[in-house]
Design a protein around this motif. Sequence first.
Motif, PDB file in Angstrom:
ATOM      1  N   ILE A 592     -26.967   8.574  91.862  1.00 52.45           N
ATOM      2  CA  ILE A 592     -26.993   8.149  93.256  1.00 52.45           C
ATOM      3  C   ILE A 592     -27.691   6.800  93.361  1.00 52.45           C
ATOM      4  O   ILE A 592     -28.359   6.333  92.437  1.00 52.45           O
ATOM      5  CB  ILE A 592     -27.746   9.157  94.153  1.00 52.45           C
ATOM      6  CG1 ILE A 592     -29.225   9.267  93.713  1.00 52.45           C
ATOM      7  CG2 ILE A 592     -27.071  10.504  94.165  1.00 52.45           C
ATOM      8  CD1 ILE A 592     -30.100  10.018  94.675  1.00 52.45           C
ATOM      9  N   GLN A 593     -27.511   6.163  94.518  1.00 51.37           N
ATOM     10  CA  GLN A 593     -28.314   5.002  94.885  1.00 51.37           C
ATOM     11  C   GLN A 593     -29.461   5.508  95.751  1.00 51.37           C
ATOM     12  O   GLN A 593     -29.237   6.100  96.811  1.00 51.37           O
ATOM     13  CB  GLN A 593     -27.475   3.995  95.683  1.00 51.37           C
ATOM     14  CG  GLN A 593     -26.478   3.215  94.844  1.00 51.37           C
ATOM     15  CD  GLN A 593     -27.060   1.907  94.339  1.00 51.37           C
ATOM     16  OE1 GLN A 593     -28.270   1.721  94.306  1.00 51.37           O
ATOM     17  NE2 GLN A 593     -26.189   0.993  93.935  1.00 51.37           N
ATOM     18  N   LEU A 594     -30.684   5.288  95.294  1.00 51.79           N
ATOM     19  CA  LEU A 594     -31.866   5.711  96.038  1.00 51.79           C
ATOM     20  C   LEU A 594     -32.403   4.534  96.827  1.00 51.79           C
ATOM     21  O   LEU A 594     -32.702   3.475  96.255  1.00 51.79           O
ATOM     22  CB  LEU A 594     -32.940   6.254  95.093  1.00 51.79           C
ATOM     23  CG  LEU A 594     -34.246   6.691  95.751  1.00 51.79           C
ATOM     24  CD1 LEU A 594     -34.012   7.904  96.652  1.00 51.79           C
ATOM     25  CD2 LEU A 594     -35.308   7.011  94.701  1.00 51.79           C
ATOM     26  N   LEU A 595     -32.542   4.686  98.131  1.00 53.51           N
ATOM     27  CA  LEU A 595     -33.131   3.663  98.980  1.00 53.51           C
ATOM     28  C   LEU A 595     -34.548   4.094  99.318  1.00 53.51           C
ATOM     29  O   LEU A 595     -34.774   5.229  99.782  1.00 53.51           O
ATOM     30  CB  LEU A 595     -32.327   3.474 100.272  1.00 53.51           C
ATOM     31  CG  LEU A 595     -31.018   2.685 100.134  1.00 53.51           C
ATOM     32  CD1 LEU A 595     -29.917   3.542  99.530  1.00 53.51           C
ATOM     33  CD2 LEU A 595     -30.557   2.155 101.487  1.00 53.51           C
ATOM     34  N   SER A 596     -35.483   3.191  99.077  1.00 52.97           N
ATOM     35  CA  SER A 596     -36.889   3.541  99.271  1.00 52.97           C
ATOM     36  C   SER A 596     -37.621   2.407  99.981  1.00 52.97           C
ATOM     37  O   SER A 596     -37.186   1.257  99.985  1.00 52.97           O
ATOM     38  CB  SER A 596     -37.560   3.830  97.925  1.00 52.97           C
ATOM     39  OG  SER A 596     -37.526   2.667  97.102  1.00 52.97           O
TER      40      SER A 596
END
Length: 622
Positions: A592-596
Amino acid sequence: MAMGTLADGALAPVLSFALVGALGVGAQWLAWRLRMPAIVLMLLAGLLIGPVLGVFDPARDIGPLMGPMISLAVAIILFEGGMTLSAHSLRGAAEGVKRLVFLGAPLGWLFSALALHYVAGLGWASSAVFGGIMIVTGPTVIAPLLRQARLKRRPAQLLQWEAIVNDPIGALAAVLAFEVVLVLNTAETMGVAAWEFARGIALASALGIAGGWIIAESFRRAWVPEFMKVPVLFALLLAVFALSDTVLHESGLLAVTVMGIWIANADLPSYTELRRFKEHATILLVSGVFILLAANMDFETLARLNWRAAAFVVAVVLLVRPMTVLISLLGTAIPVRERLLVAFTGPRGVVLVAVAGLFAERLVASGIEDAALLTPLAFALVAATVVLHGFSLRPIARGLGLAGAAIPGVIFVGGSRFAAAFAEALRDLEVPVLIADANRARLRSAREAGLPVFFGDILSEAAEHGVEIMSFGQVMAVSDNDAYNTLVATDLAPEFGRESVFQIKRAKQESRRHALPATLGGRSIVGGLTYYEIAGKMNEGWDVRKTRLSEDFDFEAWRARNPDAVPVAEYDENSGLRLIPTDEDPRKTSGIQLLSFAPARGDDADKAGDAPAARQTANGER
């Protein structure tokens, strides 16, 4: 004798009601999980327990209660349709919607009656009544189809508003046609028939207006306490229906429709609460009526659906609907592609089957034998159109260039640097975004980044008609006003779903004096940080970052490298975007692409795949 069954094998009435309720609601829930039209599953469930397995026979298990139950349920359904017909909303609707209502409704009635008579082979009496019902394009079906297809705003509005406004108009047309047929068949002379018809229509309209006026005045003047408003509304609704029906058979349907229209235009402060409750009641009634009607079918009746029934369905889809829409929209500024999409999208819903089943029984009792075909024809039309449009609407819209984004987007309520940074990251992933704020200055960061903005209150009527709600599936309330964030989350939760509405932590949330019940506000996000804590960290160099997780660099490895970072969202190419509540972690640890929301990092960390999302633009680096 088994518990819940009678000596002859019939189900006890209580068990029958429980079975109908469980199957109706269960079919709607399963359809939501499978992302398919609920009406198809309800049809299959009713046919399975009825004519296929013989477990439930409404005529045998419920007996004389079935007729009154369906009559009352249809009355409440039509009342709900009347409550959606607001003159204010219609005045603000586009020219195309007005054309589809004022010109399309009578044209649709005429063309449908002609198709029923010449193609399906019905008599003029049955054709006139069923043709009026066919004006309704199914508001309970259009809404989920539009959510699934995610059309662009104008064609979606045309389809949605046509369904909402034509819902009571179609039922009203069917009621009027039925009254004419009934009076002509029971009156001795034409003069007597005209007098009975005029008297019934006048009395039904007067009772509907009186009922609506009583509700409006008593609620406005606080003659009814808040906790009794819904019970009083339903009690008066049933009284108006029964009184009008006593004077002229089935005129009660017209009376409750008029009553609903009056209340919809009374500008009541409690209108939203009333409408939500009756929508919930209507969902139960719609599913129950549909299960009852499907289970009441028999193979002998279904066997009467020959090639003429199939030809009738084809004629409605390929001739009646396109001709109605294209003639109605002739000369408007609506592009041809949008006209074609609307012309070939006309799913029918539960209201059609419910009203057709009720009138079919009444017409047969009046000596019009071919009316027995109305219910199976209604089922055939509903099943064919729902399946056809359910699977073809999105591809057709994509082919015509009228499909919106495939991934449900996010509405940010409150402009700030954080909202702009997060929206930029989502835009890079081709997720639709919108930043709304009533203060134009707070939208500066978003406008400079070229992000879509809405200047105004997201709860206003301007937002309701100007924002493509169908393109969005989640809401983040991130303004500096905690009370407004709570209001937005609470108000939009019924529309988006409480699991899809989020807000940042309130400044005094930990204080018992300021704690709010769980029924207010949205789910906490951004690690439980308040607006001013987020703004302070942005000033310290924190930013919204995107990191691709894999088997070699999973969430645990990311957490070890970024102990202070806050996961905010996860994006997967297949399942789309999911905002991560404060008390949860990503559901997937890799792929996944994790946005933080994370503190500033050096170039080495950026090269490792943990780069500020704000650096990535459409043309590369910034």
